[in-house]
Design a protein around this motif. Structure first.
Motif, PDB file in Angstrom:
ATOM      1  N   CYS A  22       0.832  -1.207   0.000  1.00 28.35           N
ATOM      2  CA  CYS A  22       0.000   0.000   0.000  1.00 28.35           C
ATOM      3  C   CYS A  22       0.872   1.264   0.000  1.00 28.35           C
ATOM      4  O   CYS A  22       1.839   1.369   0.750  1.00 28.35           O
ATOM      5  N   GLU A  24      -1.059   4.353  -0.173  1.00 26.44           N
ATOM      6  CA  GLU A  24      -2.187   5.289  -0.205  1.00 26.44           C
ATOM      7  C   GLU A  24      -1.909   6.548   0.610  1.00 26.44           C
ATOM      8  O   GLU A  24      -2.663   7.511   0.547  1.00 26.44           O
ATOM      9  N   CYS A  25      -0.883   6.515   1.439  1.00 33.27           N
ATOM     10  CA  CYS A  25      -0.382   7.751   2.032  1.00 33.27           C
ATOM     11  C   CYS A  25       1.136   7.677   1.979  1.00 33.27           C
ATOM     12  O   CYS A  25       1.703   6.674   1.561  1.00 33.27           O
ATOM     13  N   ALA A 115      -6.858   7.568   5.542  1.00 31.20           N
ATOM     14  CA  ALA A 115      -6.444   6.749   4.393  1.00 31.20           C
ATOM     15  C   ALA A 115      -6.284   5.288   4.787  1.00 31.20           C
ATOM     16  O   ALA A 115      -6.585   4.378   4.017  1.00 31.20           O
ATOM     17  N   CYS A 116      -5.823   5.069   5.997  1.00 27.05           N
ATOM     18  CA  CYS A 116      -5.534   3.706   6.463  1.00 27.05           C
ATOM     19  C   CYS A 116      -6.763   3.024   7.059  1.00 27.05           C
ATOM     20  O   CYS A 116      -6.723   1.832   7.344  1.00 27.05           O
TER      21      CYS A 116
HETATM   22 FE1  SF4 Z   1      -1.299   2.450   3.217  1.00 25.48          FE
HETATM   23 FE2  SF4 Z   1      -1.841   2.741   5.815  1.00 25.48          FE
HETATM   24 FE3  SF4 Z   1       0.648   2.331   5.028  1.00 25.48          FE
HETATM   25 FE4  SF4 Z   1      -0.532   4.666   4.545  1.00 25.48          FE
HETATM   26  S1  SF4 Z   1       0.022   3.815   6.560  1.00 25.48           S
HETATM   27  S2  SF4 Z   1       0.703   3.477   3.097  1.00 25.48           S
HETATM   28  S3  SF4 Z   1      -2.655   4.009   4.117  1.00 25.48           S
HETATM   29  S4  SF4 Z   1      -1.053   0.880   4.827  1.00 25.48           S
END
Ligand code: SF4
Length: 202
Positions: A22, A24-25, A115-116
């Motif tokens: 991931c 996403e952030c 986001a998480c």
């Molecule tokens: Fe993805 Fe959460 Fe990691 Fe951000 S903290 S990159 S939303 S898994």
């Protein structure tokens, strides 16, 4: 997103792989690895903290550092069996700032918590606990979908969007950070909060 009945070890291995990838952030790119929840996959009680710390990031398990040890102590004193709980975090990667060679904890922001959030919701859907415990402001934000004042609301039960009860308390790092002369009282207050969740064990 798969929210099926996928709560076995394979299900969480899959979640680990997906959170590892991931981005996403911005936190994910700097951390060593993602850290997903662990414990009884059918736990009646799920406790949610903020994010992995330095040790958790290196070793890949939640609540294994000093705050995790304090949480274990507090659960024991509250009469809650740690091995029948599931523990996780609102944010799956470690956010930090470098101070020389030291990686200092940096709290995730609202955008990162939000986001998480779907990863935490994925874990809740798999474990299907009877109740949740929000350990601190970031966990409360994720579990309630809004920011609250945890100091004012600690010890109270609020509701997750699907109706699951959410007990509000502080993060276990709070008693560790306080003045040495106040730590015993802070731990006792934390234990009193947690003891309210004992009811889910019958
Ligand atoms: Fe993805 Fe959460 Fe990691 Fe951000 S903290 S990159 S939303 S898994």
């Amino acid at each position: 997103m798969d929210r099926g009945n996928d709560s076995g070890a394979q299900g969480f291995a899959d979640l680990k792989a997906r959170t590892m990838a991931c981005r996403e952030c911005t936190i994910g790119a700097r951390a060593t690895q993602s850290v997903v929840g662990e414990g009884d996959p059918h736990a009646p009680l799920m406790l949610v903290g903020e994010q992995p710390g330095d040790q958790e990031d290196r070793l890949g398990h939640p609540f294994i550092g000093p705050a995790g040890h304090l949480l274990s102590t507090a659960l024991h004193q509250a009469g809650i069996p740690r091995d029948r709980c599931f523990v996780s975090n609102a944010v799956k990667h470690f956010k930090f700032e470098l101070r020389g060679k030291r990686r200092l904890h940096k709290s995730p922001g609202v955008r990162e918590i939000d986001a998480c959030r779907h990863w935490l919701e994925d874990e809740i859907a798999r474990v299907r606990p009877q109740a949740l415990v929000a350990l601190g402001a970031s966990a409360a934000r994720s579990l309630l979908g809004r920011s609250i004042g945890v100091t004012a609301l600690r010890g109270q039960w609020l509701a997750h969007e699907d109706g699951l009860p959410v007990l509000i308390t502080l993060h276990p790092s709070a008693p560790l950070r306080g003045p040495p002369g106040e730590r015993d009282a802070a731990l006792a207050a934390f234990v009193r909060d947690l003891a309210q969740a004992r009811r889910v064990f019958g």
